[in-house]
Design a protein around this motif. Structure first.
Motif, PDB file in Angstrom:
ATOM      1  N   ARG A  38     -70.261   2.740 -35.133  1.00  0.00           N
ATOM      2  CA  ARG A  38     -70.952   2.610 -34.123  1.00  0.00           C
ATOM      3  C   ARG A  38     -72.051   3.623 -33.697  1.00  0.00           C
ATOM      4  NH1 ARG A  38     -66.239   0.589 -33.163  1.00  0.00           N
ATOM      5  NH2 ARG A  38     -66.104  -1.498 -32.898  1.00  0.00           N
ATOM      6  N   ILE A 141     -55.809   4.856 -32.693  1.00  0.00           N
ATOM      7  CA  ILE A 141     -56.801   4.110 -31.841  1.00  0.00           C
ATOM      8  C   ILE A 141     -56.642   4.440 -30.383  1.00  0.00           C
ATOM      9  CG2 ILE A 141     -56.864   2.399 -33.660  1.00  0.00           C
ATOM     10  CD1 ILE A 141     -55.390   0.419 -31.893  1.00  0.00           C
ATOM     11  N   ALA A 142     -57.676   4.519 -29.815  1.00  0.00           N
ATOM     12  CA  ALA A 142     -57.944   4.544 -28.335  1.00  0.00           C
ATOM     13  C   ALA A 142     -59.251   4.522 -27.965  1.00  0.00           C
ATOM     14  CB  ALA A 142     -57.332   6.101 -28.022  1.00  0.00           C
ATOM     15  N   GLU A 143     -59.429   4.692 -26.613  1.00  0.00           N
ATOM     16  CA  GLU A 143     -60.959   4.443 -26.328  1.00  0.00           C
ATOM     17  C   GLU A 143     -61.916   5.609 -26.962  1.00  0.00           C
ATOM     18  OE1 GLU A 143     -61.387   4.843 -21.792  1.00  0.00           O
ATOM     19  OE2 GLU A 143     -59.359   3.695 -21.678  1.00  0.00           O
ATOM     20  N   PHE A 144     -61.294   6.684 -27.247  1.00  0.00           N
ATOM     21  CA  PHE A 144     -62.492   7.737 -28.035  1.00  0.00           C
ATOM     22  C   PHE A 144     -62.940   7.249 -29.325  1.00  0.00           C
ATOM     23  CE2 PHE A 144     -58.386   8.750 -30.049  1.00  0.00           C
ATOM     24  CZ  PHE A 144     -58.822   8.789 -31.515  1.00  0.00           C
ATOM     25  N   ASN A 145     -62.352   6.154 -29.795  1.00  0.00           N
ATOM     26  CA  ASN A 145     -63.115   5.257 -31.000  1.00  0.00           C
ATOM     27  C   ASN A 145     -63.410   3.999 -31.000  1.00  0.00           C
ATOM     28  OD1 ASN A 145     -60.385   4.395 -31.583  1.00  0.00           O
ATOM     29  ND2 ASN A 145     -59.780   5.722 -33.362  1.00  0.00           N
ATOM     30  N   GLN A 146     -63.424   3.398 -29.543  1.00  0.00           N
ATOM     31  CA  GLN A 146     -63.610   2.124 -29.081  1.00  0.00           C
ATOM     32  C   GLN A 146     -62.497   1.373 -29.899  1.00  0.00           C
ATOM     33  OE1 GLN A 146     -66.364   3.891 -30.611  1.00  0.00           O
ATOM     34  NE2 GLN A 146     -66.567   4.615 -28.517  1.00  0.00           N
ATOM     35  N   TRP A 147     -61.098   1.676 -30.042  1.00  0.00           N
ATOM     36  CA  TRP A 147     -59.970   0.915 -30.492  1.00  0.00           C
ATOM     37  C   TRP A 147     -60.172   0.269 -31.820  1.00  0.00           C
ATOM     38  CZ3 TRP A 147     -55.834   1.730 -27.487  1.00  0.00           C
ATOM     39  CH2 TRP A 147     -56.278   2.149 -26.249  1.00  0.00           C
ATOM     40  N   ASP A 148     -61.019   1.030 -32.501  1.00  0.00           N
ATOM     41  CA  ASP A 148     -61.283   0.528 -33.981  1.00  0.00           C
ATOM     42  C   ASP A 148     -60.399   1.453 -34.866  1.00  0.00           C
ATOM     43  OD1 ASP A 148     -62.635  -0.087 -36.375  1.00  0.00           O
ATOM     44  OD2 ASP A 148     -64.626   0.082 -35.826  1.00  0.00           O
TER      45      ASP A 148
END
Length: 161
Positions: A38, A141-148
């Motif tokens: 992204r 995965i978490a918010e820091f990598n947009q759950w990707d």
């Protein structure tokens, strides 16, 4: 037929992301590779200032090449937000811990597995390890990598999972 070395990463099948991502010396030069699907722009902070990474794949693979290594660990600016390159911090369990774990005799495996705060190269962070013997791939995965799940794949530490 030539195989694209990024293919397994882009298809979320790479078992050793440290082989593809992060900083590597290639001959007399250096290469830094980052995967951020992204991101619009990524730069690395060099001793002389920031240097822009080039997008080498439309899927979000960026790369910098230069004659001297960036200061370690690599500080990136992803769309202007500073972050350290996660692949500057390879897995670091002791060989004794892994040996005992693989033997089924590590009675303190809870110190080895899970999310553990850690300081490496003067950078505070979290080391995350799981035992997943049948997993094809594991990602944080978490918010820091947009759950990707493609963005932060973890490295396998051997055949035990």
């Amino acid at each position: 037929m030539t195989t694209n070395p990024l293919r397994s990463l882009l298809e979320a099948r790479e078992h050793d992301p440290f082989r593809i991502l992060g900083l590597r010396q290639e001959g007399k030069n250096w290469r830094l590779r980052v995967f951020r699907p992204r991101a619009a722009s990524i730069s690395v902070i060099l001793s002389g200032g920031p240097a822009l990474l080039q997008r080498i794949d439309a899927a979000g693979v960026f790369e910098w090449r230069g004659p001297a290594a960036p200061p370690s660990p690599c500080l990136l600016h992803v769309d202007g937000v500073p972050e350290y390159d996660a692949y500057a911090f390879p897995p670091a369990p002791s060989s004794d811990d892994l040996y005992l774990f693989n033997e089924g005799r590590n009675l303190q495996a809870y110190h080895l597995l899970g999310a553990r705060t850690d300081v490496r190269q003067d950078v505070a962070g979290v080391c995350f390890r799981v035992w997943a013997p049948n997993a094809g791939r594991v990602s944080v995965i978490a918010e820091f990598n947009q759950w990707d799940g493609r963005v932060n794949p973890m490295a396998s530490l051997g055949a035990s999972g």
